[in-house]
Motif scaffolding. Structure first.
Motif, PDB file in Angstrom:
ATOM      1  N   MET A   1       4.716  -1.922 -50.529  1.00 27.03           N
ATOM      2  CA  MET A   1       5.580  -1.770 -49.506  1.00 27.03           C
ATOM      3  C   MET A   1       6.492  -3.268 -49.679  1.00 27.03           C
ATOM      4  O   MET A   1       5.552  -3.728 -48.919  1.00 27.03           O
ATOM      5  CB  MET A   1       5.422  -0.890 -48.842  1.00 27.03           C
ATOM      6  N   TYR A   2       7.553  -3.256 -49.578  1.00 26.86           N
ATOM      7  CA  TYR A   2       8.343  -4.568 -49.431  1.00 26.86           C
ATOM      8  C   TYR A   2       9.265  -4.452 -48.388  1.00 26.86           C
ATOM      9  O   TYR A   2      10.359  -3.259 -48.240  1.00 26.86           O
ATOM     10  CB  TYR A   2       8.788  -5.394 -50.569  1.00 26.86           C
ATOM     11  N   VAL A   3       9.262  -5.154 -47.507  1.00 22.90           N
ATOM     12  CA  VAL A   3      10.541  -5.345 -46.582  1.00 22.90           C
ATOM     13  C   VAL A   3      11.600  -6.498 -46.669  1.00 22.90           C
ATOM     14  O   VAL A   3      10.773  -7.752 -46.398  1.00 22.90           O
ATOM     15  CB  VAL A   3      10.347  -4.973 -45.101  1.00 22.90           C
ATOM     16  N   GLY A   4      12.794  -6.047 -46.678  1.00 25.57           N
ATOM     17  CA  GLY A   4      13.627  -7.965 -46.656  1.00 25.57           C
ATOM     18  C   GLY A   4      14.307  -7.563 -45.249  1.00 25.57           C
ATOM     19  O   GLY A   4      14.603  -5.873 -45.053  1.00 25.57           O
ATOM     20  N   THR A   5      14.726  -8.678 -44.483  1.00 18.27           N
ATOM     21  CA  THR A   5      15.094  -8.710 -43.810  1.00 18.27           C
ATOM     22  C   THR A   5      16.581  -9.277 -43.588  1.00 18.27           C
ATOM     23  O   THR A   5      16.368 -10.820 -43.858  1.00 18.27           O
ATOM     24  CB  THR A   5      14.904  -8.695 -42.172  1.00 18.27           C
ATOM     25  N   LEU A   6      18.339  -8.898 -43.305  1.00 21.36           N
ATOM     26  CA  LEU A   6      19.018 -10.647 -43.141  1.00 21.36           C
ATOM     27  C   LEU A   6      19.490  -9.996 -42.285  1.00 21.36           C
ATOM     28  O   LEU A   6      19.761  -9.075 -41.707  1.00 21.36           O
ATOM     29  CB  LEU A   6      19.578 -10.365 -44.570  1.00 21.36           C
ATOM     30  N   SER A   7      19.863 -11.378 -41.422  1.00 24.22           N
ATOM     31  CA  SER A   7      20.628 -11.564 -39.773  1.00 24.22           C
ATOM     32  C   SER A   7      22.172 -12.208 -40.284  1.00 24.22           C
ATOM     33  O   SER A   7      21.345 -13.634 -40.714  1.00 24.22           O
ATOM     34  CB  SER A   7      19.791 -12.174 -39.014  1.00 24.22           C
ATOM     35  N   PHE A   8      23.004 -12.340 -40.292  1.00 18.95           N
ATOM     36  CA  PHE A   8      23.937 -12.267 -40.654  1.00 18.95           C
ATOM     37  C   PHE A   8      24.726 -13.581 -39.105  1.00 18.95           C
ATOM     38  O   PHE A   8      24.599 -12.325 -38.441  1.00 18.95           O
ATOM     39  CB  PHE A   8      24.953 -11.813 -41.278  1.00 18.95           C
ATOM     40  N   ASP A   9      24.987 -14.427 -39.233  1.00 13.68           N
ATOM     41  CA  ASP A   9      25.945 -14.960 -37.468  1.00 13.68           C
ATOM     42  C   ASP A   9      27.673 -15.091 -37.810  1.00 13.68           C
ATOM     43  O   ASP A   9      27.616 -16.212 -39.380  1.00 13.68           O
ATOM     44  CB  ASP A   9      25.222 -16.620 -37.517  1.00 13.68           C
ATOM     45  N   ILE A  10      28.103 -14.505 -37.993  1.00 16.99           N
ATOM     46  CA  ILE A  10      29.642 -14.294 -38.236  1.00 16.99           C
ATOM     47  C   ILE A  10      31.306 -15.591 -37.225  1.00 16.99           C
ATOM     48  O   ILE A  10      30.489 -14.586 -36.153  1.00 16.99           O
ATOM     49  CB  ILE A  10      30.007 -13.014 -39.518  1.00 16.99           C
ATOM     50  N   LEU A  11      31.373 -15.725 -37.864  1.00  9.99           N
ATOM     51  CA  LEU A  11      32.764 -15.971 -36.848  1.00  9.99           C
ATOM     52  C   LEU A  11      34.036 -15.135 -37.552  1.00  9.99           C
ATOM     53  O   LEU A  11      34.424 -15.360 -38.837  1.00  9.99           O
ATOM     54  CB  LEU A  11      32.950 -17.850 -36.895  1.00  9.99           C
ATOM     55  N   LEU A  12      34.775 -14.449 -36.506  1.00 11.23           N
ATOM     56  CA  LEU A  12      35.635 -13.528 -36.534  1.00 11.23           C
ATOM     57  C   LEU A  12      36.838 -14.205 -37.159  1.00 11.23           C
ATOM     58  O   LEU A  12      37.069 -15.590 -35.700  1.00 11.23           O
ATOM     59  CB  LEU A  12      35.557 -12.935 -35.708  1.00 11.23           C
ATOM     60  N   GLY A  13      37.670 -13.736 -37.442  1.00 10.32           N
ATOM     61  CA  GLY A  13      38.841 -14.352 -37.260  1.00 10.32           C
ATOM     62  C   GLY A  13      40.075 -14.452 -36.082  1.00 10.32           C
ATOM     63  O   GLY A  13      39.365 -14.839 -35.207  1.00 10.32           O
ATOM     64  N   LEU A  56      20.328  -6.415 -40.801  1.00  7.83           N
ATOM     65  CA  LEU A  56      19.708  -5.327 -41.654  1.00  7.83           C
ATOM     66  C   LEU A  56      18.292  -5.158 -42.045  1.00  7.83           C
ATOM     67  O   LEU A  56      18.207  -6.390 -42.652  1.00  7.83           O
ATOM     68  CB  LEU A  56      21.181  -5.060 -42.704  1.00  7.83           C
ATOM     69  N   ALA A  57      17.994  -4.419 -42.709  1.00  7.34           N
ATOM     70  CA  ALA A  57      16.577  -4.668 -43.288  1.00  7.34           C
ATOM     71  C   ALA A  57      16.465  -2.595 -44.376  1.00  7.34           C
ATOM     72  O   ALA A  57      17.457  -2.506 -44.762  1.00  7.34           O
ATOM     73  CB  ALA A  57      15.943  -3.954 -42.121  1.00  7.34           C
ATOM     74  N   VAL A  58      16.087  -3.883 -45.470  1.00  2.74           N
ATOM     75  CA  VAL A  58      15.640  -2.479 -46.530  1.00  2.74           C
ATOM     76  C   VAL A  58      14.507  -2.763 -47.047  1.00  2.74           C
ATOM     77  O   VAL A  58      13.662  -3.958 -46.729  1.00  2.74           O
ATOM     78  CB  VAL A  58      16.117  -3.117 -47.674  1.00  2.74           C
ATOM     79  N   ARG A  89      20.273 -15.752 -42.434  1.00  6.77           N
ATOM     80  CA  ARG A  89      18.220 -16.022 -42.271  1.00  6.77           C
ATOM     81  C   ARG A  89      18.288 -14.562 -42.925  1.00  6.77           C
ATOM     82  O   ARG A  89      17.944 -13.123 -42.885  1.00  6.77           O
ATOM     83  CB  ARG A  89      18.271 -15.816 -40.464  1.00  6.77           C
ATOM     84  N   ARG A  90      16.957 -14.724 -43.624  1.00  4.83           N
ATOM     85  CA  ARG A  90      16.290 -14.121 -44.498  1.00  4.83           C
ATOM     86  C   ARG A  90      14.728 -14.060 -44.407  1.00  4.83           C
ATOM     87  O   ARG A  90      14.524 -14.717 -44.240  1.00  4.83           O
ATOM     88  CB  ARG A  90      15.523 -13.685 -46.334  1.00  4.83           C
ATOM     89  N   ARG A  91      14.296 -12.593 -44.220  1.00  2.18           N
ATOM     90  CA  ARG A  91      12.570 -13.033 -44.090  1.00  2.18           C
ATOM     91  C   ARG A  91      12.476 -11.898 -44.898  1.00  2.18           C
ATOM     92  O   ARG A  91      13.133 -10.574 -45.090  1.00  2.18           O
ATOM     93  CB  ARG A  91      12.371 -12.227 -42.620  1.00  2.18           C
ATOM     94  N   PHE A  92      10.665 -11.977 -45.515  1.00  3.96           N
ATOM     95  CA  PHE A  92      10.500 -11.506 -46.833  1.00  3.96           C
ATOM     96  C   PHE A  92       8.929 -10.732 -46.354  1.00  3.96           C
ATOM     97  O   PHE A  92       7.943 -12.140 -46.016  1.00  3.96           O
ATOM     98  CB  PHE A  92      10.650 -11.694 -48.336  1.00  3.96           C
ATOM     99  N   HIS A  93       8.264  -9.529 -46.329  1.00  3.32           N
ATOM    100  CA  HIS A  93       7.403  -9.058 -45.446  1.00  3.32           C
ATOM    101  C   HIS A  93       6.848  -7.810 -47.004  1.00  3.32           C
ATOM    102  O   HIS A  93       7.233  -7.387 -47.569  1.00  3.32           O
ATOM    103  CB  HIS A  93       7.311  -8.111 -44.200  1.00  3.32           C
ATOM    104  N   GLY A  94       5.573  -8.575 -47.384  1.00  2.95           N
ATOM    105  CA  GLY A  94       4.567  -7.927 -48.285  1.00  2.95           C
ATOM    106  C   GLY A  94       3.183  -7.203 -47.940  1.00  2.95           C
ATOM    107  O   GLY A  94       3.652  -6.795 -46.362  1.00  2.95           O
TER     108      GLY A  94
END
Length: 97
Positions: A1-13, A56-58, A89-94
């Motif tokens: 099983m593999y888990v990937g997470t991604l976090s975004f820092d965004i600036l809104l208009g 987010l996570a997948v 920012r990504r993180r990957f867990h195996g």
């Protein structure tokens, strides 16, 4: 099983209230969930008008599938004209973790 997470820092208009912020952030989160079958939510900068943190996570049995989904999610958020992607920012867990 593999888990990937991604976090975004965004600036809104041009956003002047938390209500306007929600009208920008909610469709992004919904698109991520619908198009890529990921778990996604606004997770940071909840009290700031012009900044947002989305996480987010997948989960998959195939590491390359996780990497592909994370790539596609990042491209989608970076391509949104109403926001500026400040960082991702990504993180990957195996199984070995």
């Amino acid at each position: 099983m593999y888990v990937g997470t991604l976090s975004f820092d965004i600036l809104l208009g041009d956003v002047r209230s938390l209500k306007e912020k929600r009208s920008v952030v909610r469709p992004i989160v919904a698109d991520l969930q619908r198009k890529f079958a990921v778990s996604a939510a606004e997770v940071d900068h909840l009290d700031l008008y012009r900044r947002a943190g989305i996480g987010l996570a997948v989960v998959s049995g195939d590491a390359s599938h996780v990497a592909d989904i994370l790539d596609r999610c990042e491209r989608m958020v970076a391509g949104r004209p109403e926001v500026e992607l400040l960082s991702a920012r990504r993180r990957f867990h195996g199984d070995d973790d």
